[in-house]
Enzyme design. Structure first.
Site, PDB file in Angstrom:
ATOM      1  N   SER A 142       1.934   0.051  -3.938  1.00 34.87           N
ATOM      2  CA  SER A 142       2.809  -0.862  -4.653  1.00 34.87           C
ATOM      3  C   SER A 142       2.147  -1.182  -5.979  1.00 34.87           C
ATOM      4  O   SER A 142       0.951  -0.920  -6.169  1.00 34.87           O
ATOM      5  CB  SER A 142       2.998  -2.153  -3.838  1.00 34.87           C
ATOM      6  N   TYR A 155      -0.410  -8.665   2.042  1.00 35.37           N
ATOM      7  CA  TYR A 155       0.232  -7.499   1.433  1.00 35.37           C
ATOM      8  C   TYR A 155      -0.710  -6.818   0.451  1.00 35.37           C
ATOM      9  O   TYR A 155      -0.829  -5.587   0.421  1.00 35.37           O
ATOM     10  CB  TYR A 155       1.512  -7.948   0.729  1.00 35.37           C
TER      11      TYR A 155
END
Length: 295
Positions: A142, A155
């Site tokens: 990401s 995350y």
């Protein structure tokens, strides 16, 4: 690898979002696919969409956080397809909360799904991929594997981890038949926000939310967040196109979206204070998105 024709691709998180559109585009390109997801209903929806294509589709209900399931998946896929050429580690989840308030259960859920799911599936399929003339492993990190914001610590651990794992593995396999690609999407209109676990009472707003204005003030509901996220993010089909094009061009690091590229640039310019550049880099993008939803 010059094309995906006659190749067999394994795709996790294929029940929706980027995973679903990777499957569609690969089928259009003449590949066969093994679609995998924990959600049987959405995975059936993906399978139904793929039925119009002539190449083979197999469906596998799997929780990538379960090591036993990931270890069994290669033999199930080989039974259906006879070979595997490409592995897409795409499945991902998140928790929107401070580290202090994130439960151990939620923390483990994110770590085991995003990071260990990627590692364990790669370990399971590596012997299979080594037997092909050309093979590829594509891991979804990401832009949050390049920069960090508050309330996404679990995350970030996984996406920075996927990045480091991918780059190290790429160097280890540099002189083999297997190439490794790490993908860094920006804001993509997927279901990750609607599937997230989050605090009922957020205590702060991160720098990106401040720029996005009404995206979120304190007290915004998860449904409102999810609606905004899907409405104004890049469509997953476009993200899938960029990823596949990058894989065919043999790009080791694939950024998806102008916002991802600009945030990466910001951390290169100001490694410890990149958030100071966000208003200059991202505000014009946000203004355009608020004027007209991305289609």
């Amino acid at each position: 690898m010059k094309s995906f024709k006659n190749k067999v691709a394994v795709i996790t998180g294929a029940g929706s979002g980027i995973g679903r559109h990777l499957a569609i585009l690969l089928k259009e390109a003449g590949a066969s696919v093994a679609i995998c997801d924990i959600n049987e209903q959405t995975l059936i929806e993906t399978r139904n969409i793929l039925q119009k294509y002539k190449t083979k589709t197999s469906m596998h209900i799997i929780d990538v956080s379960c090591k036993r399931s990931t270890n069994l998946l290669p033999q199930d896929v080989l039974k259906e397809h006879g070979e595997v050429n490409i592995l897409f580690n795409n499945a991902g989840v998140t928790v929107n909360d401070s580290f202090e308030d994130t439960s151990e259960t939620d923390w483990d859920w994110v770590i085991n799904t995003n990071l260990y799911g990627t590692i364990n599936l790669t370990r399971a399929f590596l012997p299979v991929l080594k037997g092909k003339n050309q093979a590829k492993i594509i891991n979804l990190s990401s832009i949050f594997g390049m920069i960090a914001i508050p309330n996404q610590s679990a995350y970030h651990v996984t996406k920075f981890g996927v990045r480091g794992f991918s780059e190290s593995l790429s160097k280890e396999l540099a002189n083999t038949n297997i190439s490794v690609h790490c993908v860094h999407p920006g804001h993509i209109g997927t279901n990750i926000a609607s599937n997230a676990r989050m605090s009922a009472k957020p205590k702060s707003i991160d720098p990106l939310q401040k720029i996005m204005g009404k995206f979120l003030s304190i007290g915004t509901t998860q449904n409102e967040m999810s609606d905004y996220f899907k409405k104004f993010g890049m469509h997953p089909s476009r993200a899938a196109q960029i990823i596949l094009a990058g894989v065919l061009k043999n790009k080791k690091r694939i950024f998806v979206g102008l916002d991802a590229k600009l945030m990466d640039l910001s951390q290169r310019l100001l490694p410890m204070h990149y958030e100071k550049l966000f208003p200059f880099f991202l505000l014009p993008i946000t203004i355009l998105r608020n004027k007209k939803p991305v289609k």
